[in-house]
Design a protein around this motif. Structure first.
Motif, PDB file in Angstrom:
ATOM      1  N   SER A  66       0.922  -1.404   0.032  1.00 31.81           N
ATOM      2  CA  SER A  66       0.100   0.152  -0.079  1.00 31.81           C
ATOM      3  C   SER A  66       0.833   1.342   0.036  1.00 31.81           C
ATOM      4  O   SER A  66       1.999   1.121   0.504  1.00 31.81           O
ATOM      5  CB  SER A  66      -0.833   0.254   1.403  1.00 31.81           C
ATOM      6  N   GLU A  67       0.052   2.493  -0.522  1.00 33.15           N
ATOM      7  CA  GLU A  67       0.965   3.508  -0.265  1.00 33.15           C
ATOM      8  C   GLU A  67       1.590   4.005   0.954  1.00 33.15           C
ATOM      9  O   GLU A  67       2.420   4.471   1.120  1.00 33.15           O
ATOM     10  CB  GLU A  67       0.219   4.709  -1.397  1.00 33.15           C
ATOM     11  N   ASP A  68       0.737   3.897   2.145  1.00 29.91           N
ATOM     12  CA  ASP A  68       0.774   4.247   3.303  1.00 29.91           C
ATOM     13  C   ASP A  68       2.083   3.541   3.765  1.00 29.91           C
ATOM     14  O   ASP A  68       2.874   3.890   4.333  1.00 29.91           O
ATOM     15  CB  ASP A  68      -0.377   4.162   4.197  1.00 29.91           C
ATOM     16  N   ARG A  82       4.112   2.159   1.833  1.00 31.86           N
ATOM     17  CA  ARG A  82       5.471   2.525   1.416  1.00 31.86           C
ATOM     18  C   ARG A  82       6.001   3.675   2.102  1.00 31.86           C
ATOM     19  O   ARG A  82       7.543   3.623   2.211  1.00 31.86           O
ATOM     20  CB  ARG A  82       5.488   2.888  -0.182  1.00 31.86           C
ATOM     21  N   LEU A  83       5.168   4.669   2.343  1.00 41.70           N
ATOM     22  CA  LEU A  83       5.607   6.084   2.888  1.00 41.70           C
ATOM     23  C   LEU A  83       6.107   5.797   4.231  1.00 41.70           C
ATOM     24  O   LEU A  83       7.191   6.313   4.657  1.00 41.70           O
ATOM     25  CB  LEU A  83       4.412   6.938   2.938  1.00 41.70           C
ATOM     26  N   ARG A  97       2.628  10.468  -3.358  1.00 41.49           N
ATOM     27  CA  ARG A  97       2.224   9.813  -4.395  1.00 41.49           C
ATOM     28  C   ARG A  97       3.136   9.030  -5.297  1.00 41.49           C
ATOM     29  O   ARG A  97       4.156   9.631  -5.423  1.00 41.49           O
ATOM     30  CB  ARG A  97       1.464  10.544  -5.437  1.00 41.49           C
ATOM     31  N   ILE A  98       3.000   7.820  -5.790  1.00 39.79           N
ATOM     32  CA  ILE A  98       3.938   7.289  -6.623  1.00 39.79           C
ATOM     33  C   ILE A  98       3.311   7.116  -7.848  1.00 39.79           C
ATOM     34  O   ILE A  98       2.289   6.293  -7.925  1.00 39.79           O
ATOM     35  CB  ILE A  98       4.518   5.861  -6.055  1.00 39.79           C
ATOM     36  N   GLU A  99       3.899   7.394  -8.992  1.00 37.30           N
ATOM     37  CA  GLU A  99       3.213   7.188 -10.315  1.00 37.30           C
ATOM     38  C   GLU A  99       4.408   7.211 -11.358  1.00 37.30           C
ATOM     39  O   GLU A  99       5.063   7.985 -11.389  1.00 37.30           O
ATOM     40  CB  GLU A  99       1.993   8.151 -10.334  1.00 37.30           C
ATOM     41  N   VAL A 139       8.109   9.843  -7.481  1.00 36.54           N
ATOM     42  CA  VAL A 139       7.588  10.000  -6.137  1.00 36.54           C
ATOM     43  C   VAL A 139       7.344  11.447  -6.012  1.00 36.54           C
ATOM     44  O   VAL A 139       8.087  12.183  -5.830  1.00 36.54           O
ATOM     45  CB  VAL A 139       8.695   9.196  -5.106  1.00 36.54           C
ATOM     46  N   CYS A 191      14.220   5.888  -1.695  1.00 37.92           N
ATOM     47  CA  CYS A 191      13.010   5.702  -2.337  1.00 37.92           C
ATOM     48  C   CYS A 191      13.445   4.499  -3.308  1.00 37.92           C
ATOM     49  O   CYS A 191      12.701   3.405  -3.654  1.00 37.92           O
ATOM     50  CB  CYS A 191      12.355   6.643  -3.217  1.00 37.92           C
TER      51      CYS A 191
END
Ligand SMILES: Nc1ncnc2c1ncn2[C@@H]1O[C@H](COP(=O)(O)OP(=O)(O)OP(=O)(O)O)[C@@H](O)[C@H]1O
Ligand SMILES: [Mg+2]
Ligand SMILES: [Zn+2]
Length: 565
Positions: free
Chosen positions: A443-445, A447-448, A473-475, A479, A507
C-alpha cells in the motif's frame, strides 16, 4: 585663401538641395508655410546624413529677412551669418564637449532674452544624447514652456538615448541613410563642379565605401583627390580606399564554389603581399556575402542592394551558384570572423580558417536535412497535444544514447523539482538490475512508512521534515512529496540537491525501482497528477523523440505541454 573641404563647401543651403530626406524637409516646409513650427525638434540619424545641415536651413528659413520662407535668400545678413555659423541669434552648442548643467543654465539664461536682431532665437544642440542627466533636467522646463520666439533643435546620432521626457516635448524626425545612387549622383555632381575627371568605377567605389553617409563620401572624395590628383581611375581609388577589387571578391566566391581551397588561400596571400588590411578585407567580403544572400533571396534587382547595375548582374550570377541556405551560412561565418579578427593578434589565420570553412561548408549536411530524415521515423507532428521535447543536450560521452534516469519534467506552474546530480545515471543504474532488493510494501501508506523509517535511519532532520507531508504519491517512476502551502518551509528544506539525492536513494531502495523525486506544494497537485507523468511517458515512447535522441546523441531534459504555454 584657405582651402575648404569639399563636405563643407557643398553643404546644401536650401531644403531642396538636401538629398534624400524629403520626408523631413517637406514636413518642415509645410510647417513653415502654415505657421506651425514647433518649439522643439529632434533630428536623429546616422552621421553625415544632413541633420546639422537641415537644422541650419530651418534656422535660415525662419530668420531670413525675407522670411519666414521655405526658400531663404541666402544673401541677407541673417542667412550669411547662419551659413557661416556665427549668428548671434542662432547658437550651435556641441553637447559632446559642453555636457553639463552649467552650459544648460547659461542656455536657459540666454533664452530668456529676446532675439537680438532676428525673428527667432534658435539653439542647435549637436550630439544632444551626450548631455548629462542634470543638463537634461535643466532643459526640460525650458522645453515645456519655451519663451516665445525660441526654438530648440536637438541633433543626435543616438535618438533612443534621449530621455523620454525630452522626446515627448519635441517633434522627432529620423534622418535616413542615403542610397547608393543618391550618393553616387551627388559625388558625380561635385566631381564635375570641381573639374575632376572621375571614372564611373572610381565614384562607385567611393559611394559604396561611404555606406550611406554623404559626408563620408565627400570626405573620401577629398582624400582620393589629394592622393590621385584630378584624374580618378578605379584601380587607384580602390587602392587608396583599401577596397579590394570586386573581381577579387568574385574570384574568391568562385573558388569557394569550385571547392578550390588552394585558389582561395593564394588570393589571401596575394592580398597580404599587396599590403591590404585583412580585417578590412574580411569586412568587405562579409558585405559581399550579405549582398549575395540578398541577391539569392530577394533577386538581384532588390533595392536592398546598394550597388551599381553591373555589379547587380554579377551578384545575381554568383548567387545562383549557391543555395539560400549556403549563403546564409557563409554570411554567418564571415560575420563572426570579422569580429574575431578585430581582437586577434593573428588576423590572417582567422581569415584563412574562415575561408576554409566556407570551402567545406557546403559538404556539411544541414540541420533541415537531418530533421527531414527524422520526420519519416515518426517525428511528432505539429499537433497541439503532442508533448514537445524542449531541449536535447548532447550526452556527455556515452557512445549510445541514454535517457538520464534521474531526469525530470517540470510542471507548468513550476513544481520546483531539482535536477539530479551528474552522477545520477550511474548511481541509479544498478538498482534497475539488482535482484537482491526486498519486495516493496504493497500500500501507498506502507510505502511511505517504510521510506520514512529508512530516511530517519539516514537523517533525523530529513525524517522530521517528512512528518509535515500533506500528500504522497508514486506514479510512473516518480515519487511526489506534497506539502501544504503553509508548510512550504519544509518543502524548501527538501529541495537542496543533497536532500533530494538522499530521498532518491532511499526511495529507490525501498521501492525496488529507480525513481525521480518531486517535492511540491499542494495546490499544484491536480495539474501535475493528471498530465505530467503522462506527457513524459508519451514523449519517451514516441519514435520521433527516440530518433532525435539517437541522431543527436541527446538526452530528454524537459517535456512541455504546448497547450499550457
Ligand atoms: N542629405 C544631404 N544632402 C546633401 N548633402 C549632405 C547631406 N547629408 C550630408 N551632406 C553633406 O555632408 C556634410 C555634413 O552633413 P551634416 O553636418 O548635415 O551631417 P550630420 O547629419 O549633422 O552629421 P553628424 O551626425 O556627424 O553631425 C554636409 O556639409 C554636406 O556636404
Ligand atoms: Mg551634425
Ligand atoms: Zn536671408
Amino acid at each position: 585663401m584657405s582651402y575648404q573641404v569639399i563636405a563643407r563647401k557643398y553643404r546644401p543651403q536650401t531644403f531642396d538641395d538636401v538629398v534624400g530626406q524629403h520626408l523631413v524637409t517637406d514636413t518642415l516646409k509645410n510647417a513653415i508655410q502654415t505657421d506651425r513650427v514647433a518649439h522643439g525638434y529632434i533630428f536623429s540619424g546616422a552621421r553625415g546624413v544632413g541633420k546639422t545641415t537641415t537644422a541650419r536651413i530651418l534656422a535660415k528659413a525662419l530668420n531670413c529677412s525675407a522670411g519666414p520662407t521655405v526658400t531663404p535668400d541666402g544673401i541677407c545678413p541673417s542667412c550669411v551669418e547662419i551659413a557661416a555659423g556665427n549668428s548671434v541669434d542662432v547658437q550651435e552648442i556641441d553637447a559632446a564637449s559642453n555636457r553639463g548643467i552649467d552650459e544648460i543654465r547659461e542656455l536657459r539664461e540666454s533664452v530668456r532674452y529676446l532675439p537680438a536682431r532676428d525673428r527667432y532665437k534658435i539653439f542647435i544642440i549637436d550630439e544632444a544624447h551626450m548631455l548629462t542627466t542634470e543638463a537634461f533636467n535643466a532643459l526640460l522646463k525650458t522645453l515645456e514652456e519655451p519663451p516665445p520666439r525660441s526654438l530648440f533643435i536637438l541633433a543626435t546620432t543616438e535618438g533612443h538615448k534621449l530621455p523620454p521626457t525630452i522626446q515627448s516635448r519635441c517633434q522627432h524626425f529620423a534622418f535616413r541613410l542615403l542610397d547608393y545612387t543618391e550618393i553616387y549622383d551627388r559625388l558625380r555632381c561635385v566631381a564635375e563642379e570641381e573639374k575632376i575627371a572621375a571614372e564611373e568605377g572610381a565614384l562607385s567605389a567611393l559611394a559604396q565605401a561611404a555606406e550611406g553617409s554623404l559626408r563620408d563620401a565627400l570626405s573620401l572624395l577629398d582624400q582620393v583627390i589629394a592622393a590621385c590628383g584630378e584624374r580618378l581611375d578605379e584601380k587607384r581609388v580602390r587602392q587608396v580606399l583599401g577596397a579590394a577589387p570586386t573581381e577579387l571578391l568574385a574570384g574568391i566566391v568562385r573558388a569557394i564554389d569550385a571547392a578550390d581551397a588552394r585558389g582561395v588561400l593564394e588570393r589571401v596571400g596575394q592580398l597580404a603581399t599587396e599590403g591590404y588590411e585583412l580585417a578590412h578585407f574580411c569586412g568587405e567580403l562579409t558585405r559581399f556575402g550579405r549582398d549575395l544572400m540578398i541577391a539569392r533571396s530577394c533577386g538581384a534587382e532588390s533595392p536592398l542592394l546598394q550597388v551599381p547595375d553591373d555589379q547587380r548582374r554579377q551578384l545575381g550570377e554568383l548567387a545562383g551558384l549557391f543555395s539560400e541556405e549556403d549563403l546564409s551560412r557563409f554570411f554567418n561565418i564571415l560575420l563572426r570572423t570579422e569580429s574575431e579578427m578585430r581582437y586577434s593578434l593573428v588576423p590572417r589565420f582567422h581569415l584563412e580558417l574562415a575561408l576554409m570553412k566556407l570551402v567545406h561548408a557546403r559538404r556539411l549536411s544541414s540541420i533541415e536535412s537531418l530533421l527531414g530524415g527524422l520526420s519519416g521515423s515518426g517525428l511528432p507532428e505539429k499537433s497541439s497535444n503532442s508533448p514537445r521535447v524542449a531541449a536535447a543536450t548532447p550526452a556527455r560521452s556515452a557512445p549510445a544514447p541514454k535517457l538520464r534516469t534521474g531526469s525530470f519534467d517540470r510542471a507548468p506552474a513550476d513544481a520546483s523539482v531539482q535536477a539530479p546530480p551528474p552522477g545520477a545515471e550511474t548511481t541509479a543504474a544498478p538498482a534497475e538490475t539488482s535482484p537482491a532488493l526486498p519486495a516493496p510494501p504493497a500500500s501507498e501508506d506502507g510505502r511511505l512508512a517504510a521510506i520514512k523509517t529508512s530516511v530517519y535511519s539516514q537523517s533525523n532532520f530529513l525524517g522530521s521534515c517528512l512528518e509535515h507531508l500533506s500528500g504522497f504519491r508514486i506514479e510512473d517512476g516518480q515519487v511526489d512529496f506534497i506539502f501544504a502551502q503553509k508548510d512550504s518551509f519544509f518543502a524548501d528544506l527538501l529541495k537542496s540537491r543533497e536532500q533530494q539525492e538522499t530521498l532518491r536513494t532511499v526511495c529507490t531502495q525501498v521501492l525496488g525501482q529507480p525513481v525521480r523525486i518531486c517535492v511540491r506544494l499542494n495546490e499544484q497537485a491536480g495539474v501535475a497528477r493528471t498530465e505530467r507523468p503522462n506527457a513524459r511517458a508519451r514523449a519517451e515512447r514516441d519514435p520521433g523523440v527516440d530518433a532525435f535522441r539517437k541522431k543527436f546523441d541527446g538526452t530528454v531534459v524537459d517535456v512541455k505541454d504546448l497547450k499550457r504555454e
